[in-house]
Design an enzyme around this catalytic site. Structure first.
Site, PDB file in Angstrom:
ATOM      1  N   CYS A  21       1.908  38.738  38.538  1.00 20.14           N
ATOM      2  CA  CYS A  21       2.251  38.277  39.889  1.00 20.14           C
ATOM      3  C   CYS A  21       2.209  36.761  39.965  1.00 20.14           C
ATOM      4  CB  CYS A  21       1.355  38.914  40.946  1.00 20.14           C
ATOM      5  SG  CYS A  21      -0.187  38.077  41.210  1.00 20.14           S
TER       6      CYS A  21
ATOM      7  N   CYS B  49      -4.161  38.700  46.643  1.00 18.75           N
ATOM      8  CA  CYS B  49      -4.560  37.296  46.460  1.00 18.75           C
ATOM      9  C   CYS B  49      -5.998  37.087  46.914  1.00 18.75           C
ATOM     10  CB  CYS B  49      -3.647  36.363  47.260  1.00 18.75           C
ATOM     11  SG  CYS B  49      -1.927  36.499  46.792  1.00 18.75           S
TER      12      CYS B  49
END
Lengths: 382, 152
Positions: free
Chosen positions: B33, B107
């Protein structure tokens, strides 16, 4: 703050001349083109004139143009329509790994219906290799679909040569020309094309309008059943104002705009590569769309850069996953051999006919500053 | 897409940079990612003889959410005891940012992971006792990094 739009591959503004041409068809000549009264017949005339203009641009006959709601619908119609109409001939389809999602997802769906799909790899620039295509063609191959110019890295595929190979093997050839239409000359006869997808909102026309060129004689199954509009290939009341706008956008597309965009693109590419270290241009250096520049900036992530540029008035886009709905980076950038890190660090800048050299200078300077700022935050940069 | 707080922390990140001679360094990330976070901590004892995070800084390669969560977790953890810092969850980080889009929640996980790794690094370097929970977290992060690096 001054705002600079550099995302013309996503969509363009509608040219005021196009808006002007459309207006009458919203308020005065607003009839349904299927109606037999005067209002309807006025709309019908506008519809057929538009078809003529668009057909002429690609050296086709107007009866070979079917209007749709845009590129996605045209691509779906081309692939599914040809596949199902030619089932008796074969079940094999060839495409490339760098197609738009609407082609790739149509292929996935067709596989579930029993068709077989070969996805051709591409080289470091994004070119399909002709020898790979030759090897992939089988006796039961019914369709080859290769994008004309890639929407992310801008590489222009050798479609004339691909068309020749397809013709030699008696296989239908479709190209998605949404990004290249009016920017790269497209003669369907010279390039042995059987089906071509084009649309309006990438060329200063309205959104929600597209067309599929279907060479006379190509068998195609309809996917939208209804009142038999568009020769029963695509039923549904035609979007006459949108189609008129589409045709006007085609009419006003001029060579000098292409030359201008190419000049701006070159200023941008030269400036960015010279002034920003650890930068790579993605796609072919010269065989690329007149308006496309795609870079990878080491040690930063694309979405961060897009948002920082946006805060300073510059709109562009990235192939990094973090700005999309999935976490994997762009399939196009991975297909041309980029590592996931480099693919995540990509930035696509697509110029338009209204941009200026001053805007390119501002963009280069802003990029240099913001990349420096982001590299300071990065564990690997600075 | 992002809250005002996310954009504020992203555009003007707090505690950005490195600590020279850091007492602990935590690294977490996901090459697929594209987010990599490094967190540096400096510790000291307070008047109650508790070990607290005197200073904390970060370096992050990532999207706006990754940078904002890095910045926010350093704000939340600064001055905390080690136990207090380890109690900061991904939800705490997301809440402090006014929420994150669902696809960006990972995140905030990375930020919490990087912080716990920094604490783990400090404890292990100094031969201090490490809870079973922290050892498990450390092993999970290591495995995840290994997996994503292989995929990359």
């Amino acid at each position: 703050m001054k705002r600079i739009y550099l995302d013309h591959a996503a969509t363009t503004s509608v040219d005021p001349v196009v808006v002007e041409a459309m207006l009458n068809h919203f308020t005065k000549k607003f009839g349904n083109a299927s109606s037999i009264h005067q209002f309807g017949q006025e709309a019908k005339v506008a519809l057929e004139n538009s078809r003529e203009i668009i057909a002429k641009k690609i050296n086709a006959d107007s009866k070979e143009i079917v209007f749709t709601s845009g590129g996605t619908e045209s691509n779906n119609l081309a692939l599914k329509g040809v596949a199902f109409a030619n089932r008796n001939k074969g079940k094999h389809i060839i495409t490339s790994r760098i197609e738009h999602e609407c082609i790739l997802n149509s292929c996935k769906w067709l596989e579930k219906q029993g068709f077989e799909v070969t996805r051709l790899p591409v080289d470091q620039y994004g070119f399909v290799r002709l020898e790979d295509l030759e090897k992939a063609i089988r006796k039961d191959t019914i369709l080859v679909s290769v994008i004309h110019a890639n929407n992310e890295v801008g590489t222009i595929e050798p479609i004339e040569k691909i068309g020749k190979i397809c013709k030699e093997h008696d296989v239908h050839f479709h190209t998605d020309a949404c990004q290249s239409f009016t920017k790269v000359p497209l003669d369907v006869k010279k390039r042995n094309l059987d089906l071509v997808t084009i649309n309006s909102h990438k060329i200063y026309g309205p959104m929600g309008v597209g067309a599929l060129y279907i060479k006379e004689g190509v068998k195609i199954e309809t996917w939208q059943h209804g009142g038999g509009h568009e020769k029963d290939i695509r039923s549904g009341t035609e979007n006459v104002p949108g189609i008129v706008g589409f045709a006007k956008a085609v009419e006003i597309a001029k060579e000098h705009d292409i030359q201008r965009m190419a000049k701006l693109r070159d200023v941008l590419i030269k400036g960015v590569l010279e002034e920003i270290p650890n930068t790579k241009l993605n796609g072919h250096p010269t065989m690329r769309l007149c308006n496309n520049a795609n870079f990878s900036f080491k040690y930063i992530e694309g979405e961060s850069l897009v948002l920082r540029l946006d805060a300073r008035g510059i709109a562009c886009s990235t192939g990094s996953a973090c700005s999309s709905h999935t976490l994997g980076p762009s399939h196009v950038l991975l297909s041309i051999g980029l590592t996931p890190e480099d693919a995540h660090s990509s930035l696509r800048i697509t110029v338009g006919k209204g941009n200026t050299e001053e805007e390119m200078e501002y963009t280069i300077n802003t990029l240099r500053e913001e990349i420096k700022n982001l590299r300071k935050i990065s564990p690997f940069g600075d | 897409m992002y809250t005002e707080e996310v954009m504020k922390q992203f555009m003007h990140p707090k505690n950005m940079g490195e600590i020279k001679n850091a007492d602990g360094i935590g690294k977490a990330g996901n090459f697929i990612c594209g987010d990599i976070m490094w967190i540096f901590i400096k510790v000291e004892k307070n008047k109650k003889e508790e070990v607290i995070l005197k200073d904390i800084k970060f370096k992050t390669l990532g999207c706006a959410a990754a940078i904002a969560t890095s910045s926010m977790i350093t704000e939340l953890a600064k001055g905390e005891t080690l136990e207090g810092a380890l109690k900061i969850t991904k939800q705490d980080v997301a809440n402090a940012l006014g929420g994150l889009p669902p696809i960006k929640i990972h995140c905030s996980v990375l930020a919490a992971d990087a912080l716990s790794e920094a604490v783990y690094d400090y404890l292990s370097k100094n031969d201090l006792p490490i809870s079973r929970e922290l050892v498990k977290t450390h092993e999970r992060i290591g495995k995840e990094l290994e997996t994503t690096e292989k995929k990359a």
